[in-house]
Structure formats: C-alpha cells, structure tokens
Design a protein around this motif. Structure first.
Motif, PDB file in Angstrom:
ATOM      1  N   ALA A 138       6.132   7.580  -5.651  1.00 54.53           N
ATOM      2  CA  ALA A 138       5.128   6.722  -5.026  1.00 54.53           C
ATOM      3  C   ALA A 138       3.792   7.450  -4.944  1.00 54.53           C
ATOM      4  O   ALA A 138       3.722   8.689  -5.010  1.00 54.53           O
ATOM      5  CB  ALA A 138       5.591   6.298  -3.639  1.00 54.53           C
ATOM      6  N   ILE A 139       2.720   6.691  -4.790  1.00 50.81           N
ATOM      7  CA  ILE A 139       1.384   7.252  -4.594  1.00 50.81           C
ATOM      8  C   ILE A 139       1.452   8.349  -3.540  1.00 50.81           C
ATOM      9  O   ILE A 139       2.019   8.178  -2.464  1.00 50.81           O
ATOM     10  CB  ILE A 139       0.419   6.139  -4.151  1.00 50.81           C
ATOM     11  N   ASP A 140       0.894   9.516  -3.882  1.00 51.65           N
ATOM     12  CA  ASP A 140       0.924  10.628  -2.934  1.00 51.65           C
ATOM     13  C   ASP A 140      -0.116  10.415  -1.854  1.00 51.65           C
ATOM     14  O   ASP A 140      -1.186   9.826  -2.114  1.00 51.65           O
ATOM     15  CB  ASP A 140       0.664  11.951  -3.657  1.00 51.65           C
ATOM     16  N   GLN A 141       0.180  10.889  -0.647  1.00 53.17           N
ATOM     17  CA  GLN A 141      -0.788  10.716   0.423  1.00 53.17           C
ATOM     18  C   GLN A 141      -0.718  11.854   1.431  1.00 53.17           C
ATOM     19  O   GLN A 141       0.325  12.458   1.650  1.00 53.17           O
ATOM     20  CB  GLN A 141      -0.600   9.389   1.138  1.00 53.17           C
TER      21      GLN A 141
ATOM     22  N   PRO B  61       3.573   3.800  -8.272  1.00 56.29           N
ATOM     23  CA  PRO B  61       3.601   2.577  -7.468  1.00 56.29           C
ATOM     24  C   PRO B  61       3.267   2.857  -6.004  1.00 56.29           C
ATOM     25  O   PRO B  61       3.361   4.002  -5.543  1.00 56.29           O
ATOM     26  CB  PRO B  61       5.063   2.131  -7.609  1.00 56.29           C
ATOM     27  N   PRO B  62       2.885   1.824  -5.266  1.00 55.80           N
ATOM     28  CA  PRO B  62       2.639   2.009  -3.824  1.00 55.80           C
ATOM     29  C   PRO B  62       3.896   2.450  -3.081  1.00 55.80           C
ATOM     30  O   PRO B  62       3.825   3.222  -2.117  1.00 55.80           O
ATOM     31  CB  PRO B  62       2.170   0.633  -3.356  1.00 55.80           C
ATOM     32  N   ASN B  63       5.051   1.952  -3.524  1.00 61.50           N
ATOM     33  CA  ASN B  63       6.317   2.288  -2.884  1.00 61.50           C
ATOM     34  C   ASN B  63       7.288   2.832  -3.922  1.00 61.50           C
ATOM     35  O   ASN B  63       7.286   2.396  -5.077  1.00 61.50           O
ATOM     36  CB  ASN B  63       6.922   1.053  -2.212  1.00 61.50           C
ATOM     37  N   PRO B  64       8.169   3.762  -3.528  1.00 55.71           N
ATOM     38  CA  PRO B  64       9.100   4.342  -4.490  1.00 55.71           C
ATOM     39  C   PRO B  64      10.238   3.386  -4.817  1.00 55.71           C
ATOM     40  O   PRO B  64      10.500   2.422  -4.085  1.00 55.71           O
ATOM     41  CB  PRO B  64       9.634   5.575  -3.751  1.00 55.71           C
ATOM     42  N   PHE B  65      10.916   3.662  -5.929  1.00 54.85           N
ATOM     43  CA  PHE B  65      12.137   2.939  -6.285  1.00 54.85           C
ATOM     44  C   PHE B  65      13.276   3.563  -5.484  1.00 54.85           C
ATOM     45  O   PHE B  65      13.781   4.625  -5.832  1.00 54.85           O
ATOM     46  CB  PHE B  65      12.382   3.053  -7.790  1.00 54.85           C
ATOM     47  N   TRP B  66      13.652   2.896  -4.398  1.00 58.54           N
ATOM     48  CA  TRP B  66      14.693   3.460  -3.532  1.00 58.54           C
ATOM     49  C   TRP B  66      16.039   3.441  -4.255  1.00 58.54           C
ATOM     50  O   TRP B  66      16.385   2.487  -4.942  1.00 58.54           O
ATOM     51  CB  TRP B  66      14.807   2.661  -2.236  1.00 58.54           C
TER      52      TRP B  66
ATOM     53  N   PHE C  29      -8.645  10.562   8.286  1.00 61.33           N
ATOM     54  CA  PHE C  29      -8.734   9.972   6.956  1.00 61.33           C
ATOM     55  C   PHE C  29      -7.385  10.090   6.245  1.00 61.33           C
ATOM     56  O   PHE C  29      -6.717  11.125   6.332  1.00 61.33           O
ATOM     57  CB  PHE C  29      -9.804  10.681   6.122  1.00 61.33           C
ATOM     58  N   THR C  30      -7.007   9.034   5.522  1.00 59.31           N
ATOM     59  CA  THR C  30      -5.820   9.060   4.665  1.00 59.31           C
ATOM     60  C   THR C  30      -6.280   9.174   3.228  1.00 59.31           C
ATOM     61  O   THR C  30      -7.023   8.330   2.724  1.00 59.31           O
ATOM     62  CB  THR C  30      -4.978   7.788   4.839  1.00 59.31           C
ATOM     63  N   ILE C  31      -5.871  10.259   2.580  1.00 57.76           N
ATOM     64  CA  ILE C  31      -6.258  10.527   1.190  1.00 57.76           C
ATOM     65  C   ILE C  31      -5.063  10.237   0.292  1.00 57.76           C
ATOM     66  O   ILE C  31      -3.944  10.676   0.560  1.00 57.76           O
ATOM     67  CB  ILE C  31      -6.705  11.992   1.024  1.00 57.76           C
ATOM     68  N   LEU C  32      -5.306   9.491  -0.791  1.00 55.26           N
ATOM     69  CA  LEU C  32      -4.244   9.090  -1.716  1.00 55.26           C
ATOM     70  C   LEU C  32      -4.569   9.582  -3.125  1.00 55.26           C
ATOM     71  O   LEU C  32      -5.742   9.671  -3.502  1.00 55.26           O
ATOM     72  CB  LEU C  32      -4.100   7.560  -1.755  1.00 55.26           C
ATOM     73  N   SER C  33      -3.526   9.863  -3.902  1.00 51.58           N
ATOM     74  CA  SER C  33      -3.716  10.144  -5.334  1.00 51.58           C
ATOM     75  C   SER C  33      -2.760   9.271  -6.137  1.00 51.58           C
ATOM     76  O   SER C  33      -1.601   9.076  -5.759  1.00 51.58           O
ATOM     77  CB  SER C  33      -3.482  11.625  -5.653  1.00 51.58           C
ATOM     78  N   ARG C  34      -3.257   8.752  -7.249  1.00 44.96           N
ATOM     79  CA  ARG C  34      -2.490   7.826  -8.095  1.00 44.96           C
ATOM     80  C   ARG C  34      -2.737   8.174  -9.557  1.00 44.96           C
ATOM     81  O   ARG C  34      -3.863   8.087 -10.051  1.00 44.96           O
ATOM     82  CB  ARG C  34      -2.916   6.386  -7.803  1.00 44.96           C
ATOM     83  N   ALA C  35      -1.680   8.570 -10.261  1.00 46.65           N
ATOM     84  CA  ALA C  35      -1.797   8.974 -11.661  1.00 46.65           C
ATOM     85  C   ALA C  35      -1.322   7.866 -12.594  1.00 46.65           C
ATOM     86  O   ALA C  35      -0.449   7.060 -12.246  1.00 46.65           O
ATOM     87  CB  ALA C  35      -0.996  10.246 -11.904  1.00 46.65           C
TER      88      ALA C  35
END
Length: 357
Positions: free
Chosen positions: A348-351, A334-339, A319-325
């Motif tokens: 980015a969303i923690d997983q 965001p789904p992806n970080p600001f590189w 299982f992949t668990i994600l957290s989004r604040a």
C-alpha cells in the motif's frame, strides 16, 4: 532547518526474533545502493546449519541427461554473472496489515539490495542437459527443522518453473558485494532469483533436482501462498513476483521538525520493469507532486530507485506524508493493501506523520 539525514554511521539490525534469527535492515539509514552485509536483513525458518566440507559440492540430478556434482572449484571456473538486485522478504511490512495477521511482524526493513556474483543456473543445465519433459527445478537448502503445524522435520526447499530457472539472471551466487557470501546469508552457495520475493532465493544449497511434475513441499504449497479469504483457502495463488513498492526513509515517522526546507527521501522498487514515477503528498493525499528519481551510475538491473522531494514548510502543525510509486508496466501502489491470511506482498501507499513546531 535542513539537516543531513544520513549523517549517522552506526545503525544496527532491528531484532524480530532470536531463534531462529530474524532481523530487519535499518532501512531508514541505508543511503547507498549496496546494503552492507552486516546490515542485510536476516530471515530464517530454522536454526543455522552446520558448515562442513560437504557444503562445497552441489549435486544436480533428476530429469537431466548427465547427473553431475559441481564443486566450488567447478563453479569458479565457469563464466560468471553479476546481478544487482533487491531481495525482499514476502512478509515485508506485514505489521501494517489490518486486521493483523500472524507471523514475523516485519515493519519496513525486510528488504535489502546488493551485488551478487555467481553462475547462471542455465549454464549448469547446459552441462547436465535436460530431459524433454523437465518442468520444475527443486532447490533444497541445508537448513532444516520441525514444522509444528505439520509435526514433521523438513528442509527448506523450493521450486522454480523451468522458464524462470533458465533466465540468465537466475544465478547460484558465491559472492556478495565483491566478497564471499557471509555464512548467515547462505555461504558457500545461495540461489538468487531477481524480481521474485526472497523466499525463492534458497540459501546454503544442498542439492538441485529437476522434476517433470509439480513440487508440493510445504514451503511451496502451504507457506508463500496468498490466501485472500480469512475463513477458507478459496482463491489462493502462489507468491512470486515482487509488487511495486516504496518506502519513505527520511524524515522518520512521528519525527518533530522545524519550519523551513526539508528533503523527503526514500526508495522504490518493483518486480516488473522499472520505476517510472514516485509521487509525494504532504497533505494526506489531497494533492500529489513528482519526486526526483536518481539513476545511479547507469546501473539498473533489478535495483531499487532512490528518490527525493524538496519540501518547504512554513506552517506549524501535523502533516501526513505519502509516497506512491509506479512502474513501467503501469502498476501503482494502491491506497489499501491486498489483505491475505499470511500477510504477504504488502505494498500500500507508504505513509508517515511528522509534526512541525
């Protein structure tokens, strides 16, 4: 089978480098809202400075009406201010950028939280006075060393815009969690700047100068700058306010679990407003549910929020668990970080991934 994830009582710092010393907080095993000083992350650009009697005085000069040298005794006599705040290294989670970037390869533990007591910087300026053209406040630390990129010796020095310096919660701290600040965290005095990444909270304060121009030291204009393009420095801008962020503390990444009920726990924080929601996904982001956010003793200030989610799992598998604040300014992870070239501000969303057997 459920278990108490915080039954461990002897976590240790996680070493990233020894010279200078850079160590992560074992963030997955910090259950309280005050990180013990021995587990507070350590971020240094240079070796620790030598401590002597001169360290107990802070001169304030430059664009002021009455240049003044404040002693430790002077600060203790002035009205005190207590601030509960997260301090997060701008490079926290740098290890997770893709493509990778150079620098200390912090994972999730370059952030800590506690209670700081000191004197508002603005209180000191009431005594010194400020000239009408005052623009920035330069704070210089006692730590120094050679920058190989510039082949020159520098002290660690940063500036704040006057508005931020005058905020009542920007303080010169002399206590952490009701005790004198530990030497490795800035004793006897350090600046604490809530809501900004911790590079602004200069340790071992040597002197403060007010200027009517723009400060251009290397820790202001070379480091702690977002460079969004890999091939050049176009579009660069300063690192300042913390991004909204969250970290899953339990379960651990790649942990094996049994079927049954599990409590997913973590923290969330932001540099603007406060955390309003934390959403959890246990199916890799296909569906989301709200976690329960705990408000500790009615004290928020600039603290992180602890959250939990009761997960009942009856099927075996991975299982992949994600957290989004999300915060009260509607900023969301965001789904992806600001590189960026130097790897600052990852949010980015923690997983994590777990295996249920």
């Amino acid at each position: 089978m459920s278990r108490d994830p915080f039954s461990f009582n002897n976590p240790y710092l996680i070493t990233r480098s020894l010279y200078p010393e850079n160590q992560e907080t074992p963030i997955h095993f910090i259950p309280s809202n005050h990180t013990p000083d021995h587990l507070f992350f350590r971020r240094n650009h240079f070796p620790y400075p030598t401590l002597n009697q001169s360290r107990f005085w802070i001169p304030i000069g430059g664009s002021v009406l009455n240049p003044t040298i404040f002693s430790n005794y002077d600060l203790l006599k002035l009205p005190s201010k207590t601030v509960n705040t997260v301090l997060e290294c701008a490079g926290n989670k740098r290890n997770f950028f893709e493509p990778n970037v150079f620098g200390e390869q912090w994972e999730k533990g370059a952030t800590s939280m506690g209670k700081w007591k000191g004197v508002s910087l603005g209180t000191l300026f009431e005594i010194t006075g400020l000239e009408k053209d005052a623009k920035e406040v330069i704070v210089e630390g006692y730590d120094y060393g050679n920058r190989t990129d510039l082949d020159q010796i520098y002290t660690y020095t940063r500036s704040l815009p006057l508005e931020k310096a005058l905020h009542p919660d920007t303080i010169i701290a002399y206590e952490y969690n009701d005790k004198p600040i530990p030497f490795k965290h800035g004793f006897p005095f350090r600046l604490v700047v809530p809501n900004w990444y911790a590079m602004a909270s200069v340790k071992w304060i040597k002197q403060i100068n007010i200027i009517n121009t723009t400060f251009e030291g290397p820790f202001q204009t070379v480091d702690y700058v977002y460079y969004p393009k890999k091939e050049n420095d176009e579009g660069s801008f300063l690192v300042t306010i913390n991004n909204v962020n969250s970290t899953i503390q339990q379960p651990l990444h790649m942990e094996k679990l049994e079927t049954g009920r599990h409590m997913i726990k973590g923290i969330a924080w932001t540099g603007k407003g406060e955390i309003t929601t934390v959403e959890i996904s246990t199916d890799g982001g296909e569906t989301w549910s709200n976690a329960a956010i705990a408000h500790t003793d009615g004290v928020h200030d600039y603290t992180w929020s602890t959250w939990s989610f009761d997960w009942m799992v009856s099927e075996k598998g991975e299982f992949t668990i994600l957290s989004r604040a999300r915060d009260s300014y509607d900023r969301v992870q965001p789904p992806n970080p600001f590189w960026n070239q130097k790897g600052y501000g990852y949010n980015a969303i923690d997983q994590i991934k777990v295996k249920v057997e």
